[in-house]
Design an enzyme around this catalytic site. Sequence first.
Site, PDB file in Angstrom:
ATOM      1  N   SER A   1       0.795  -1.216   0.046  1.00  0.00           N
ATOM      2  CA  SER A   1       0.005  -0.023   0.070  1.00  0.00           C
ATOM      3  C   SER A   1       1.019   1.339   0.068  1.00  0.00           C
ATOM      4  CB  SER A   1      -0.878   0.100   1.402  1.00  0.00           C
ATOM      5  OG  SER A   1      -0.110  -0.298   2.453  1.00  0.00           O
ATOM      6  N   GLY A   2       2.327   1.128  -0.093  1.00  0.00           N
ATOM      7  CA  GLY A   2       3.023   2.226  -0.174  1.00  0.00           C
ATOM      8  C   GLY A   2       3.113   2.858  -1.540  1.00  0.00           C
TER       9      GLY A   2
ATOM     10  N   HIS B   1      25.037   4.587  -4.568  1.00  0.00           N
ATOM     11  CA  HIS B   1      24.950   4.855  -6.193  1.00  0.00           C
ATOM     12  C   HIS B   1      26.195   5.088  -6.684  1.00  0.00           C
ATOM     13  CE1 HIS B   1      20.852   4.846  -5.276  1.00  0.00           C
ATOM     14  NE2 HIS B   1      20.548   6.060  -5.041  1.00  0.00           N
TER      15      HIS B   1
END
Length: 584
Positions: A105-106, A335
């Site tokens: 549901s996020g 990253h």
Amino acid sequence: MALSLSPTSSSSSSSTSCPSVNHENPTRIYRVSPTCPGSGFCSRNLRVRASNVGKLTAISLQAEGATTHSSAAENVKTREKEASIPFTRPSKADSTLTIVVVGASGDLARNKIFPAFFALFYDDQLPEDFTIFGYGRSPMTDEELRITISKTLNCRVDKRENCHDKISQFLKRCFYHSGQYSSEEHFLELDNRIREKESAQGGKISNRLYYLAVPPTQFVDVVRCANRRASSDNGWTRVIVEKPFGRDSESSKKLTRDLKQYLNEDQIFRIDHHLGEELFENLLVLRFSNLVFEPLWSRDYIRNVQIIFSKDFGVEGRGRYFDNYGIIRDVMQNHLLQLLALFAMETPVTLDAEDIRNEKVKVLRSIKPVSIEDVVVGQYKGYTEGNMSVPGYTDDPTVSNNSLTPTFAAAILSINNSRWDGVPFMMVAGKALHSKRVEIRVQFRHVPGNLFNRNFGNNLNNATNELVIQVQPDEAVYLKINNKVPGLGMRLDRSDLNLLFKKRYPREAPEAYERLLLDAMRGERRLFIRSDELDAAWAVFTPLLKELEQKKTAPELYPYASEGPVGVHYLGAKHHIRCVNFRF
């Protein structure tokens, strides 16, 4: 699954088969003769018992009469069913796949994960028999989940045919189960629903993929419950976990230890969505498939390397999360450090995931921990101009008014090996800057005894070649070269040899999540982070992070939508890096 290897009876030692198989059920006996030629594992006869293939957690070698030592995972009271190890990998039609999106549901699941799975379905990349379960704490029906995720699904720009039908077919495969993340009972209920779907497919091998789109504090609870109550009995069970993987070396190692109570390393897929971008894949091709680049890829020809991550927006909507981590943890430690490792690593033996990750680990272990003297941190501030008002970082209602969390950082990294000794690697990452930009800039050394130096005046940097590998705003690779301007006289100019991907390859490229999810389903680990790789990455930045927090270092303020802190120019000049590259 646990594997126990123990010697067979002495009467079998005269067997000449190498190896022979005694088809006992449910245990397969592998007898290896002491005289077996060409094997380094023939010193004694061993019995191999395969128990619950989907739950591989430990391998033990047990001699006759020796004491058995159970691992932590073996002490878990869970449903155990013995199964034989398959000799061959099952084909696509021989297995089913159940995908469980935990935290369904996020925002992450709704906006990224479900659309990525649909894109794979649209391109016929998912197995024939697949089911997707959303799992979350919010009460929701199957139909409510389908209505929610249907709003974020779209078809390829270049493949619009039957789009509505494809969406409808995909949604029919999506279901929802409500439960707590720490409740084994709720996961057992989920398991019962999954088994109903699996049994309808005709008793095929059942594989399960869990995507943990939940905060890191929930990882261990979810993994524990899924392992004990809702993992596959006869196929594989894999778990994808989202970054952040801890806040420093200690918390990261603890998280890894906790996860490995219930999973082995091959079951854990640590996802960083930027690793799924074309730049990461293309780096390997550029380096190792082009003779023009690889001979130049060293300290002999490269003067410095800049890895730049610039965003033209602030932390809108993510202030609570970001204030706990900051730009170094959120971007640089993962990253950008992954980009650096791929850029600087030695040639791997093969393109196999382990060979590539082995070389990346060597690079990361060669990087000196970042010194605070070689770092500039900043934080964007708001401003008012006429009727327009732009909020600063601390104006966010979810951020403390006296927060020292950096939204910008620039750091110089040094690799202590023979290829890169003396070459500064400059990382720049920031939010609320002038432009959106992600790229690697490779600045080469000056041409020795350049005949045309006088034509460039006093600034010899204008004559320096640069290779730029760009992800955003548009994927491109271009090389800055010097050439003569047509006409009378000798006037030089710098031009770009430019490969703009959207012109050369107009087809819409897949999203990063699509590539990573497909790799996880295939068991391809090249773009996922191994535990020792994660440890080496945290070792680079943890001392700096601790020092910044202990000294309560105040970040340099810079205006929203500006070029960033002034201090970054001084840092670049200190290491003889051309500051023109920081015009964001």
